[in-house]
Design a protein around this motif. Sequence first.
Motif, PDB file in Angstrom:
ATOM      1  N   GLN A   1      -9.874 -12.368 -18.667  1.00 52.82           N
ATOM      2  CA  GLN A   1      -9.626 -11.801 -17.385  1.00 52.82           C
ATOM      3  C   GLN A   1      -8.421 -10.766 -17.548  1.00 52.82           C
ATOM      4  O   GLN A   1      -7.687 -10.573 -18.264  1.00 52.82           O
ATOM      5  N   VAL A   2      -8.703 -10.115 -16.290  1.00 55.32           N
ATOM      6  CA  VAL A   2      -7.694  -8.911 -16.184  1.00 55.32           C
ATOM      7  C   VAL A   2      -7.175  -8.731 -14.760  1.00 55.32           C
ATOM      8  O   VAL A   2      -8.094  -8.892 -13.758  1.00 55.32           O
ATOM      9  N   GLN A   3      -5.975  -8.769 -14.379  1.00 53.32           N
ATOM     10  CA  GLN A   3      -5.393  -8.289 -12.956  1.00 53.32           C
ATOM     11  C   GLN A   3      -5.336  -6.857 -12.851  1.00 53.32           C
ATOM     12  O   GLN A   3      -5.016  -6.269 -13.673  1.00 53.32           O
ATOM     13  N   LEU A   4      -5.901  -6.676 -11.554  1.00 57.33           N
ATOM     14  CA  LEU A   4      -5.902  -5.295 -11.100  1.00 57.33           C
ATOM     15  C   LEU A   4      -4.880  -4.974  -9.661  1.00 57.33           C
ATOM     16  O   LEU A   4      -5.163  -5.827  -8.764  1.00 57.33           O
ATOM     17  N   VAL A   5      -4.064  -3.938  -9.689  1.00 56.46           N
ATOM     18  CA  VAL A   5      -3.477  -3.720  -8.480  1.00 56.46           C
ATOM     19  C   VAL A   5      -3.874  -2.356  -7.966  1.00 56.46           C
ATOM     20  O   VAL A   5      -3.286  -1.496  -8.879  1.00 56.46           O
ATOM     21  N   GLU A   6      -3.928  -2.141  -6.909  1.00 53.54           N
ATOM     22  CA  GLU A   6      -4.354  -0.750  -6.368  1.00 53.54           C
ATOM     23  C   GLU A   6      -3.148  -0.354  -5.652  1.00 53.54           C
ATOM     24  O   GLU A   6      -2.488  -1.182  -5.171  1.00 53.54           O
ATOM     25  N   SER A   7      -3.128   1.064  -5.349  1.00 49.89           N
ATOM     26  CA  SER A   7      -2.134   1.631  -4.693  1.00 49.89           C
ATOM     27  C   SER A   7      -2.566   2.974  -4.435  1.00 49.89           C
ATOM     28  O   SER A   7      -3.507   3.558  -4.676  1.00 49.89           O
ATOM     29  N   GLY A   8      -1.710   3.535  -3.540  1.00 46.54           N
ATOM     30  CA  GLY A   8      -1.815   5.029  -3.114  1.00 46.54           C
ATOM     31  C   GLY A   8      -2.824   5.113  -1.546  1.00 46.54           C
ATOM     32  O   GLY A   8      -2.861   6.438  -1.377  1.00 46.54           O
ATOM     33  N   GLY A   9      -3.155   4.106  -0.980  1.00 49.35           N
ATOM     34  CA  GLY A   9      -3.745   4.229   0.377  1.00 49.35           C
ATOM     35  C   GLY A   9      -2.791   4.538   1.415  1.00 49.35           C
ATOM     36  O   GLY A   9      -1.385   4.733   1.057  1.00 49.35           O
ATOM     37  N   GLY A  10      -3.322   4.966   2.520  1.00 52.08           N
ATOM     38  CA  GLY A  10      -2.366   5.271   3.545  1.00 52.08           C
ATOM     39  C   GLY A  10      -3.122   5.755   4.780  1.00 52.08           C
ATOM     40  O   GLY A  10      -4.454   5.737   4.761  1.00 52.08           O
ATOM     41  N   LEU A  11      -2.414   6.433   5.610  1.00 52.75           N
ATOM     42  CA  LEU A  11      -2.939   7.073   7.044  1.00 52.75           C
ATOM     43  C   LEU A  11      -3.018   8.598   7.073  1.00 52.75           C
ATOM     44  O   LEU A  11      -1.726   9.055   6.681  1.00 52.75           O
ATOM     45  N   VAL A  12      -4.254   9.252   6.828  1.00 53.95           N
ATOM     46  CA  VAL A  12      -4.212  10.650   6.701  1.00 53.95           C
ATOM     47  C   VAL A  12      -5.015  11.292   7.986  1.00 53.95           C
ATOM     48  O   VAL A  12      -5.719  10.565   8.403  1.00 53.95           O
ATOM     49  N   GLN A  13      -4.915  12.546   8.043  1.00 59.49           N
ATOM     50  CA  GLN A  13      -5.762  13.246   8.996  1.00 59.49           C
ATOM     51  C   GLN A  13      -7.129  13.458   8.128  1.00 59.49           C
ATOM     52  O   GLN A  13      -7.097  13.863   7.014  1.00 59.49           O
ATOM     53  N   ALA A  14      -8.151  13.719   8.885  1.00 62.21           N
ATOM     54  CA  ALA A  14      -9.191  14.426   8.373  1.00 62.21           C
ATOM     55  C   ALA A  14      -9.040  15.364   7.646  1.00 62.21           C
ATOM     56  O   ALA A  14      -8.292  16.440   8.233  1.00 62.21           O
ATOM     57  N   GLY A  15      -9.658  15.795   6.601  1.00 56.79           N
ATOM     58  CA  GLY A  15      -9.511  17.128   5.702  1.00 56.79           C
ATOM     59  C   GLY A  15      -8.586  16.808   4.632  1.00 56.79           C
ATOM     60  O   GLY A  15      -8.536  17.595   3.769  1.00 56.79           O
ATOM     61  N   ALA A  16      -7.766  15.783   4.804  1.00 57.80           N
ATOM     62  CA  ALA A  16      -6.572  15.591   3.811  1.00 57.80           C
ATOM     63  C   ALA A  16      -7.114  15.052   2.503  1.00 57.80           C
ATOM     64  O   ALA A  16      -8.172  14.643   2.270  1.00 57.80           O
ATOM     65  N   SER A  17      -6.170  14.938   1.716  1.00 53.55           N
ATOM     66  CA  SER A  17      -6.419  14.193   0.161  1.00 53.55           C
ATOM     67  C   SER A  17      -5.548  13.021   0.139  1.00 53.55           C
ATOM     68  O   SER A  17      -4.438  12.978   0.554  1.00 53.55           O
ATOM     69  N   LEU A  18      -6.080  12.022  -0.750  1.00 50.85           N
ATOM     70  CA  LEU A  18      -5.271  10.960  -1.350  1.00 50.85           C
ATOM     71  C   LEU A  18      -5.749  10.744  -2.691  1.00 50.85           C
ATOM     72  O   LEU A  18      -6.931  10.859  -3.042  1.00 50.85           O
ATOM     73  N   ARG A  19      -4.806  10.249  -3.482  1.00 48.34           N
ATOM     74  CA  ARG A  19      -5.270   9.886  -4.850  1.00 48.34           C
ATOM     75  C   ARG A  19      -4.845   8.357  -5.033  1.00 48.34           C
ATOM     76  O   ARG A  19      -3.680   7.823  -4.746  1.00 48.34           O
ATOM     77  N   LEU A  20      -5.896   7.599  -5.229  1.00 46.76           N
ATOM     78  CA  LEU A  20      -5.709   6.076  -5.437  1.00 46.76           C
ATOM     79  C   LEU A  20      -5.476   5.696  -6.968  1.00 46.76           C
ATOM     80  O   LEU A  20      -6.037   6.476  -7.731  1.00 46.76           O
ATOM     81  N   SER A  21      -4.683   4.729  -7.215  1.00 41.83           N
ATOM     82  CA  SER A  21      -4.711   4.395  -8.360  1.00 41.83           C
ATOM     83  C   SER A  21      -4.919   2.792  -8.591  1.00 41.83           C
ATOM     84  O   SER A  21      -4.480   2.046  -7.749  1.00 41.83           O
ATOM     85  N   CYS A  22      -5.145   2.401  -9.886  1.00 42.28           N
ATOM     86  CA  CYS A  22      -5.466   0.955 -10.242  1.00 42.28           C
ATOM     87  C   CYS A  22      -4.754   0.549 -11.509  1.00 42.28           C
ATOM     88  O   CYS A  22      -5.476   1.203 -12.505  1.00 42.28           O
ATOM     89  N   VAL A  23      -4.016  -0.426 -11.440  1.00 40.23           N
ATOM     90  CA  VAL A  23      -3.232  -0.744 -12.853  1.00 40.23           C
ATOM     91  C   VAL A  23      -3.654  -1.908 -13.117  1.00 40.23           C
ATOM     92  O   VAL A  23      -3.734  -2.620 -12.597  1.00 40.23           O
ATOM     93  N   ALA A  24      -4.246  -2.007 -14.481  1.00 49.23           N
ATOM     94  CA  ALA A  24      -4.839  -3.296 -15.168  1.00 49.23           C
ATOM     95  C   ALA A  24      -3.430  -3.918 -15.972  1.00 49.23           C
ATOM     96  O   ALA A  24      -2.390  -3.279 -16.318  1.00 49.23           O
TER      97      ALA A  24
END
Length: 123
Positions: A1-24
């Motif tokens: 088993q491996v635990q995963l934690v996501e981050s990097g989400g948020g509220l943005v306007q259309a056309g913007a960028s985001l980078r999500l991360s997932c650390v194991a």
Amino acid sequence: QVQLVESGGGLVQAGASLRLSCVASRGTLTYAMGWFRQAPGKEREFVAAINWSSSTMYYENSVKGRFTISRDNAKNTVYLQMNSLKSEDTAVYYCKADTRWSKISTTDDGGNWGQGTQVTVSS
């Protein structure tokens, strides 16, 4: 088993960028990694996957050319770079780790899942 934690989400306007991360919680060298998303009232759907060596990636059609999956095995982390975001990308995004490459794009009972991170794109 491996635990995963996501981050990097948020509220943005259309056309913007985001980078999500997932650390194991430990090394994922033997795992394929994937990203999924689930919008309100809809089933969880596959977004992107990458194999252990980063030699193979594939994407759901609606995100091709806009999203890029990558991984850093030294950091036990997988990323999802999301560009040109659209309102229809609004969802909770989940990370998955699976030793079965053939199952990485499925939502079956196998594999390890994170808790998700919310992405909201306003139009």
